[in-house]
Design a protein around this motif. Sequence first.
Motif, short mmCIF file in Angstrom:
data_model
loop_
_atom_site.label_atom_id
_atom_site.label_comp_id
_atom_site.label_asym_id
_atom_site.label_seq_id
_atom_site.Cartn_x
_atom_site.Cartn_y
_atom_site.Cartn_z
N PRO A 72 -10.37 2.20 3.75
CA PRO A 72 -10.25 0.78 3.40
C PRO A 72 -11.11 -0.15 4.27
CG PRO A 72 -8.38 1.45 4.71
CD PRO A 72 -9.17 2.70 4.44
N SER A 127 0.83 -1.21 0.00
CA SER A 127 0.00 0.00 0.00
C SER A 127 0.86 1.25 0.00
CB SER A 127 -0.93 -0.01 1.22
OG SER A 127 -1.89 -1.04 1.12
N ASP A 137 -4.70 -0.05 1.27
CA ASP A 137 -4.96 1.00 2.26
C ASP A 137 -4.52 2.35 1.68
OD1 ASP A 137 -5.11 2.73 4.40
OD2 ASP A 137 -4.30 1.29 5.84
#
Length: 206
Positions: A60, A36, A66
């Motif tokens: 998320p 992420s 994320d």
Amino acid sequence: MAPHSASPTSLLKAELRSAALARRDALDPDLRREGSLRIADSVLGVAALAEAPIVGAFWPIRSEVDPRAIITRLFERGQRVALPKVTPDGLVFREWKAGEALVRGGFGLSEPREDLPPLDPTALIVPLAAFDRRGQRIGYGRGYYDQAIARLSKNGPVLTIGVAFSVQEIETVPAEPHDRPLDHLMTEAGPVHLLKAASDAPALPR
């Protein structure tokens, strides 16, 4: 939609979605966190994103990429961020500022408060279940982002940046007429080179 009335395309999308999400769920949590952060670097490297005064992002859930590092860095650049709220009329984006409390919405989502004014982003960070190299995506089956992109596009061009892990790639998304290819797609391996069809409209300068 009841299973017996689902179209063959919808059934195929459901199978592809389920398989891609299973692969995403199976990723090690540490790899998802590290991935992420790498995805955030790639997203922030899109030159046109820096020109968007309001960026639509998302909070998320489950094993999604994320995007909170993206949001933090957008704030650092002085850009405003709007998060989606699911309503009977589709997604409504409302401004969110660092530290503000979110409220629990449907499908396990964290959403901005209803008393905040709606905003129309000119760029969207888009979640997805599966993707292909044409920039086509499979969402979570309710069409919220397809509808939102179509609505926002009535105001002018909307920059769309999909975020996913590389295990979510499939060979071909069975696209339907209402499906819109993404402008950019980022995984932990970096930007995905999208193969635009000859019939696609000319891309705006990025």
